[in-house]
Write an enzyme that holds these catalytic residues in place. Structure first.
Site, PDB file in Angstrom:
ATOM      1  N   GLY A   1     -25.366 -58.939  29.977  1.00  0.00           N
ATOM      2  CA  GLY A   1     -24.323 -59.957  29.971  1.00  0.00           C
ATOM      3  C   GLY A   1     -22.941 -59.406  29.666  1.00  0.00           C
ATOM      4  O   GLY A   1     -21.961 -59.785  30.322  1.00  0.00           O
TER       5      GLY A   1
ATOM      6  N   ASN B   1     -17.838 -65.991  24.576  1.00  0.00           N
ATOM      7  CA  ASN B   1     -18.157 -65.553  23.201  1.00  0.00           C
ATOM      8  C   ASN B   1     -17.274 -66.238  22.155  1.00  0.00           C
ATOM      9  O   ASN B   1     -17.422 -65.983  20.967  1.00  0.00           O
ATOM     10  CB  ASN B   1     -18.038 -64.031  23.072  1.00  0.00           C
ATOM     11  CG  ASN B   1     -16.597 -63.570  23.002  1.00  0.00           C
ATOM     12  OD1 ASN B   1     -15.737 -64.093  23.718  1.00  0.00           O
ATOM     13  ND2 ASN B   1     -16.314 -62.620  22.142  1.00  0.00           N
TER      14      ASN B   1
ATOM     15  N   ASP C   1     -14.671 -60.542  24.679  1.00  0.00           N
ATOM     16  CA  ASP C   1     -15.345 -59.227  24.710  1.00  0.00           C
ATOM     17  C   ASP C   1     -14.703 -58.309  25.746  1.00  0.00           C
ATOM     18  O   ASP C   1     -14.471 -57.123  25.487  1.00  0.00           O
ATOM     19  CB  ASP C   1     -16.825 -59.386  25.109  1.00  0.00           C
ATOM     20  CG  ASP C   1     -17.680 -59.910  23.976  1.00  0.00           C
ATOM     21  OD1 ASP C   1     -17.352 -59.641  22.807  1.00  0.00           O
ATOM     22  OD2 ASP C   1     -18.696 -60.575  24.264  1.00  0.00           O
TER      23      ASP C   1
ATOM     24  N   SER D   1     -23.822 -59.205  11.144  1.00  0.00           N
ATOM     25  CA  SER D   1     -22.496 -59.371  11.758  1.00  0.00           C
ATOM     26  C   SER D   1     -21.341 -59.145  10.777  1.00  0.00           C
ATOM     27  O   SER D   1     -21.341 -59.647   9.660  1.00  0.00           O
ATOM     28  CB  SER D   1     -22.374 -60.776  12.351  1.00  0.00           C
ATOM     29  OG  SER D   1     -21.062 -60.951  12.833  1.00  0.00           O
TER      30      SER D   1
ATOM     31  N   SER E   1     -18.328 -60.127  11.656  1.00  0.00           N
ATOM     32  CA  SER E   1     -17.286 -61.109  12.013  1.00  0.00           C
ATOM     33  C   SER E   1     -16.827 -61.943  10.817  1.00  0.00           C
ATOM     34  O   SER E   1     -15.618 -62.156  10.654  1.00  0.00           O
ATOM     35  CB  SER E   1     -17.769 -62.021  13.145  1.00  0.00           C
ATOM     36  OG  SER E   1     -17.872 -61.272  14.324  1.00  0.00           O
TER      37      SER E   1
ATOM     38  N   LYS F   1     -24.829 -65.968  24.824  1.00  0.00           N
ATOM     39  CA  LYS F   1     -23.528 -66.110  25.506  1.00  0.00           C
ATOM     40  C   LYS F   1     -23.598 -66.978  26.765  1.00  0.00           C
ATOM     41  O   LYS F   1     -22.625 -67.622  27.124  1.00  0.00           O
ATOM     42  CB  LYS F   1     -22.952 -64.735  25.824  1.00  0.00           C
ATOM     43  CG  LYS F   1     -22.474 -64.051  24.551  1.00  0.00           C
ATOM     44  CD  LYS F   1     -21.868 -62.705  24.777  1.00  0.00           C
ATOM     45  CE  LYS F   1     -21.729 -62.022  23.420  1.00  0.00           C
ATOM     46  NZ  LYS F   1     -21.294 -60.659  23.486  1.00  0.00           N
TER      47      LYS F   1
HETATM   48  P1  NDP Z   1     -28.183 -58.072  27.235  1.00  0.00           P
HETATM   49  O1  NDP Z   1     -29.451 -58.440  26.552  1.00  0.00           O
HETATM   50  O2  NDP Z   1     -27.547 -59.051  28.175  1.00  0.00           O
HETATM   51  O3  NDP Z   1     -28.467 -56.716  28.122  1.00  0.00           O
HETATM   52  C1  NDP Z   1     -29.275 -55.683  27.713  1.00  0.00           C
HETATM   53  C2  NDP Z   1     -29.173 -54.508  28.711  1.00  0.00           C
HETATM   54  O4  NDP Z   1     -29.537 -53.311  28.038  1.00  0.00           O
HETATM   55  C3  NDP Z   1     -30.078 -54.622  29.933  1.00  0.00           C
HETATM   56  O5  NDP Z   1     -29.422 -54.028  31.033  1.00  0.00           O
HETATM   57  C4  NDP Z   1     -31.297 -53.785  29.515  1.00  0.00           C
HETATM   58  O6  NDP Z   1     -31.998 -53.233  30.607  1.00  0.00           O
HETATM   59  C5  NDP Z   1     -30.612 -52.671  28.746  1.00  0.00           C
HETATM   60  N1  NDP Z   1     -31.424 -52.031  27.706  1.00  0.00           N
HETATM   61  C6  NDP Z   1     -31.838 -52.612  26.541  1.00  0.00           C
HETATM   62  N2  NDP Z   1     -32.512 -51.691  25.791  1.00  0.00           N
HETATM   63  C7  NDP Z   1     -32.489 -50.523  26.479  1.00  0.00           C
HETATM   64  C8  NDP Z   1     -33.008 -49.225  26.228  1.00  0.00           C
HETATM   65  N3  NDP Z   1     -33.688 -48.948  25.110  1.00  0.00           N
HETATM   66  N4  NDP Z   1     -32.781 -48.242  27.139  1.00  0.00           N
HETATM   67  C9  NDP Z   1     -32.078 -48.507  28.280  1.00  0.00           C
HETATM   68  N5  NDP Z   1     -31.580 -49.738  28.598  1.00  0.00           N
HETATM   69  C10 NDP Z   1     -31.784 -50.732  27.705  1.00  0.00           C
HETATM   70  O7  NDP Z   1     -27.199 -57.621  26.100  1.00  0.00           O
HETATM   71  P2  NDP Z   1     -25.592 -57.717  26.020  1.00  0.00           P
HETATM   72  O8  NDP Z   1     -25.001 -57.212  27.292  1.00  0.00           O
HETATM   73  O9  NDP Z   1     -25.173 -59.055  25.561  1.00  0.00           O
HETATM   74  O10 NDP Z   1     -25.273 -56.691  24.823  1.00  0.00           O
HETATM   75  C11 NDP Z   1     -25.521 -55.321  24.980  1.00  0.00           C
HETATM   76  C12 NDP Z   1     -25.115 -54.581  23.719  1.00  0.00           C
HETATM   77  O11 NDP Z   1     -23.713 -54.648  23.547  1.00  0.00           O
HETATM   78  C13 NDP Z   1     -25.758 -55.118  22.434  1.00  0.00           C
HETATM   79  O12 NDP Z   1     -26.219 -54.015  21.669  1.00  0.00           O
HETATM   80  C14 NDP Z   1     -24.592 -55.805  21.750  1.00  0.00           C
HETATM   81  O13 NDP Z   1     -24.743 -55.825  20.337  1.00  0.00           O
HETATM   82  C15 NDP Z   1     -23.442 -54.916  22.184  1.00  0.00           C
HETATM   83  N6  NDP Z   1     -22.121 -55.585  22.075  1.00  0.00           N
HETATM   84  C16 NDP Z   1     -21.176 -55.044  21.234  1.00  0.00           C
HETATM   85  C17 NDP Z   1     -19.937 -55.633  21.096  1.00  0.00           C
HETATM   86  C18 NDP Z   1     -18.937 -55.047  20.157  1.00  0.00           C
HETATM   87  O14 NDP Z   1     -17.976 -55.742  19.831  1.00  0.00           O
HETATM   88  N7  NDP Z   1     -19.067 -53.816  19.725  1.00  0.00           N
HETATM   89  C19 NDP Z   1     -19.574 -56.860  21.832  1.00  0.00           C
HETATM   90  C20 NDP Z   1     -20.624 -57.317  22.713  1.00  0.00           C
HETATM   91  C21 NDP Z   1     -21.840 -56.685  22.810  1.00  0.00           C
HETATM   92  P3  NDP Z   1     -33.130 -54.102  31.432  1.00  0.00           P
HETATM   93  O15 NDP Z   1     -32.359 -54.898  32.451  1.00  0.00           O
HETATM   94  O16 NDP Z   1     -33.992 -53.060  32.066  1.00  0.00           O
HETATM   95  O17 NDP Z   1     -33.860 -54.938  30.442  1.00  0.00           O
END
Ligand code: NDP
Length: 266
Positions: A126, A86, A101, A16, A18, A65
């Site tokens: 999420g 968050n 976010d 991170s 942050s 979260k």
């Molecule tokens: P979640 O675990 O809640 O969601 C994951 C999602 O990604 C699900 O829909 C899952 O599908 C899908 N998924 C995971 N791996 C793959 C893959 N290889 N191919 C296709 N789909 C995939 O995660 P979050 O929503 O909390 O976070 C998502 C991303 O956003 C993370 O990488 C996080 O680090 C990033 N993020 C970045 C921020 C920034 O400030 N830049 C802020 C917040 C988040 P399924 O339902 O099929 O499992």
């Protein structure tokens, strides 16, 4: 001088940025704060740990979260509606929760597409829950594509047009967003190429929320001559807004952004 302590909770959390962003901002504005990271395996312990560490505030990243939402005594109206927190601050003897976010992402999108448009989110996680809502409330049309069906249910209930790979027939998107972690540690695209070709046929650009690396998705979009943005600015803006809550909205946002941008570059 007594310093106020802040951390980011997550698992993993060693990557991170942050801490360096917030510490640079504390230094610039002269606020007596110190920001660290804490690897929390069991999200249900978040509230306990907040008090044990005697924190003034914290940020929460993947995968906690929703636990953060449950840990709060009081929620900001947007965080309450979207069910994801968050940022937490300790104020008036209560844990108060916010979501930065989603407004952070909105700010990034506005730099590419200021006046509304049609957006495809590849994901159903999420972060997409909160960002899809704020975008819709700000005049964007949002559709969701996920590799599996399970998590789409809540988006369908919320009135979003949703697809899996098999059912995908959407088009006309201005911006396509990868909000999965695909490409973070491997070389994979967030969806099969034929689907991406269709999704990107009218697009002006893409955003990948993964930060600090040139993901296969960004590379793919560049071969089509599209504008690209990684997740650094989203990270920056969610951090600026969190800092603003931590310090009781006392400082100029531009000053905070300047210091955090420097921290991010280190
Ligand atoms: P979640 O675990 O809640 O969601 C994951 C999602 O990604 C699900 O829909 C899952 O599908 C899908 N998924 C995971 N791996 C793959 C893959 N290889 N191919 C296709 N789909 C995939 O995660 P979050 O929503 O909390 O976070 C998502 C991303 O956003 C993370 O990488 C996080 O680090 C990033 N993020 C970045 C921020 C920034 O400030 N830049 C802020 C917040 C988040 P399924 O339902 O099929 O499992």
């Amino acid at each position: 001088m007594n310093r106020e302590l802040f951390v980011i909770f997550g698992d993993p959390v060693s990557h991170s940025k942050s801490p360096v962003m917030h510490n640079m901002a504390f230094k610039r504005v002269g606020y007596p704060g110190c920001y660290g990271r804490y690897r929390l395996e069991d999200g249900s312990k978040l509230r306990d740990m907040f008090f044990k560490l005697e924190l003034r505030g914290c940020n929460i990243t993947v995968p906690h979260k929703e636990y953060a939402y449950k840990a709060c005594d009081k929620l900001d109206s947007f965080a309450k509606r979207v069910g994801a927190v968050n940022t937490i601050i300790y104020k008036e003897n209560q844990l108060q929760g916010y979501n930065t976010d989603a407004p952070g992402f909105l700010k990034v999108l506005k730099t590419m597409l200021p006046n509304g448009g049609k957006i495809l989110f590849i994901v159903a996680g999420g972060t997409a829950q909160s960002t899809s809502v704020i975008l819709r409330e700000s005049g964007y049309e949002v559709e969701i594509l996920n590799r599996s069906e399970g998590r789409l249910k809540q988006f369908i209930e919320n009135g979003f047009e949703c697809y899996t790979y098999d059912s995908f027939n959407g088009d006309g998107y201005d911006i396509v967003v990868n909000m999965t972690s695909a490409g973070l540690k491997d070389n994979s695209l967030p969806a099969p190429k034929e689907i991406l070709n269709r999704a990107l046929s009218k697009a002006i650009g893409v955003i990948d929320v993964v930060y600090g690396s040139n993901t296969p998705f960004l590379e793919f979009a560049k071969t089509k001559g599209l504008k690209t943005k990684d997740g650094s600015d989203m990270l920056l803006y969610q951090g600026v807004l969190a800092f603003n809550y931590f310090t009781n909205e006392k400082y100029d946002l531009k000053d905070i952004e300047y210091a955090m941008r420097y921290g991010l570059s280190l």
